[in-house]
Design a protein around this motif. Structure first.
Motif, mmCIF file in Angstrom:
data_model
loop_
_atom_site.group_PDB
_atom_site.id
_atom_site.type_symbol
_atom_site.label_atom_id
_atom_site.label_comp_id
_atom_site.label_asym_id
_atom_site.label_seq_id
_atom_site.Cartn_x
_atom_site.Cartn_y
_atom_site.Cartn_z
ATOM 1 N N ASN A 2 0.848 -1.192 0.000
ATOM 2 C CA ASN A 2 0.000 0.000 0.000
ATOM 3 C C ASN A 2 0.884 1.243 0.000
ATOM 4 O O ASN A 2 1.264 1.746 1.042
ATOM 5 C CB ASN A 2 -0.925 -0.017 1.216
ATOM 6 N N ILE A 3 1.170 1.763 -1.196
ATOM 7 C CA ILE A 3 2.072 2.900 -1.352
ATOM 8 C C ILE A 3 1.276 4.201 -1.289
ATOM 9 O O ILE A 3 0.288 4.367 -2.003
ATOM 10 C CB ILE A 3 2.832 2.811 -2.685
ATOM 11 N N PRO A 4 1.688 5.141 -0.445
ATOM 12 C CA PRO A 4 0.965 6.413 -0.353
ATOM 13 C C PRO A 4 1.154 7.263 -1.605
ATOM 14 O O PRO A 4 2.171 7.173 -2.285
ATOM 15 C CB PRO A 4 1.589 7.086 0.871
ATOM 16 N N ASP A 5 0.160 8.097 -1.896
ATOM 17 C CA ASP A 5 0.233 9.032 -3.021
ATOM 18 C C ASP A 5 1.018 10.253 -2.561
ATOM 19 O O ASP A 5 0.598 10.969 -1.661
ATOM 20 C CB ASP A 5 -1.169 9.423 -3.457
ATOM 21 N N LEU A 6 2.153 10.494 -3.184
ATOM 22 C CA LEU A 6 3.044 11.575 -2.784
ATOM 23 C C LEU A 6 3.014 12.764 -3.742
ATOM 24 O O LEU A 6 3.645 13.784 -3.477
ATOM 25 C CB LEU A 6 4.480 11.046 -2.674
ATOM 26 N N VAL A 7 2.306 12.638 -4.845
ATOM 27 C CA VAL A 7 2.275 13.679 -5.873
ATOM 28 C C VAL A 7 1.672 14.957 -5.297
ATOM 29 O O VAL A 7 0.619 14.950 -4.672
ATOM 30 C CB VAL A 7 1.490 13.216 -7.118
ATOM 31 N N ALA A 14 7.076 14.511 1.510
ATOM 32 C CA ALA A 14 6.874 13.225 0.832
ATOM 33 C C ALA A 14 7.800 12.155 1.400
ATOM 34 O O ALA A 14 7.379 11.014 1.618
ATOM 35 C CB ALA A 14 7.106 13.383 -0.670
ATOM 36 N N SER A 21 5.117 5.407 6.421
ATOM 37 C CA SER A 21 4.192 4.402 5.890
ATOM 38 C C SER A 21 4.695 2.984 6.119
ATOM 39 O O SER A 21 3.910 2.040 6.117
ATOM 40 C CB SER A 21 3.951 4.629 4.400
ATOM 41 N N ARG A 52 5.711 13.325 -9.980
ATOM 42 C CA ARG A 52 5.454 11.977 -10.499
ATOM 43 C C ARG A 52 6.090 10.968 -9.564
ATOM 44 O O ARG A 52 7.162 11.218 -9.006
ATOM 45 C CB ARG A 52 6.036 11.833 -11.897
ATOM 46 N N GLN A 53 5.447 9.825 -9.421
ATOM 47 C CA GLN A 53 6.035 8.745 -8.642
ATOM 48 C C GLN A 53 5.747 7.434 -9.348
ATOM 49 O O GLN A 53 4.706 7.281 -9.987
ATOM 50 C CB GLN A 53 5.497 8.712 -7.215
ATOM 51 N N ARG A 54 6.688 6.498 -9.259
ATOM 52 C CA ARG A 54 6.469 5.172 -9.834
ATOM 53 C C ARG A 54 7.483 4.199 -9.248
ATOM 54 O O ARG A 54 8.593 4.588 -8.861
ATOM 55 C CB ARG A 54 6.549 5.187 -11.351
ATOM 56 N N LEU A 63 10.943 9.247 -7.608
ATOM 57 C CA LEU A 63 10.180 10.465 -7.349
ATOM 58 C C LEU A 63 10.736 11.555 -8.253
ATOM 59 O O LEU A 63 11.892 11.957 -8.109
ATOM 60 C CB LEU A 63 10.315 10.894 -5.888
#
Length: 77
Positions: A2-7, A14, A21, A52-54, A63
């Motif tokens: 479960n990766i948090p949304d950092l955008v 972040a 987390s 952007r994150q991926r 990041l």
């Protein structure tokens, strides 16, 4: 996972959210400099934000960070 949304978050915020987390990914920071940033001076009301994150590899998160001009809440144009 479960990766948090950092955008949209400031980079330092972040990184704190990611650490809290407990996801266990290693952040890899990539800086993006838009053409408009050439006129920005060091320490002149700028902040870095995640745009952007991926997940790029097992255990690594990329990041992409860009600089933005920061205006205090009492700023008047």
């Amino acid at each position: 996972m479960n990766i948090p949304d950092l955008v949209g978050l400031r980079l330092e915020d972040a990184l704190q959210v990611l650490e809290r987390s407990g996801v266990g990914v290693i952040p890899r920071i990539v800086k993006y400099f838009p053409p408009a940033s050439k006129g920005f001076k060091e320490n002149s009301n700028i902040e870095e934000r995640v745009i952007r994150q991926r997940i790029v590899e097992d255990g690594q998160m990329e990041l992409v960070v860009s600089i933005f001009r920061y205006y205090p809440l009492d700023f008047q144009s």
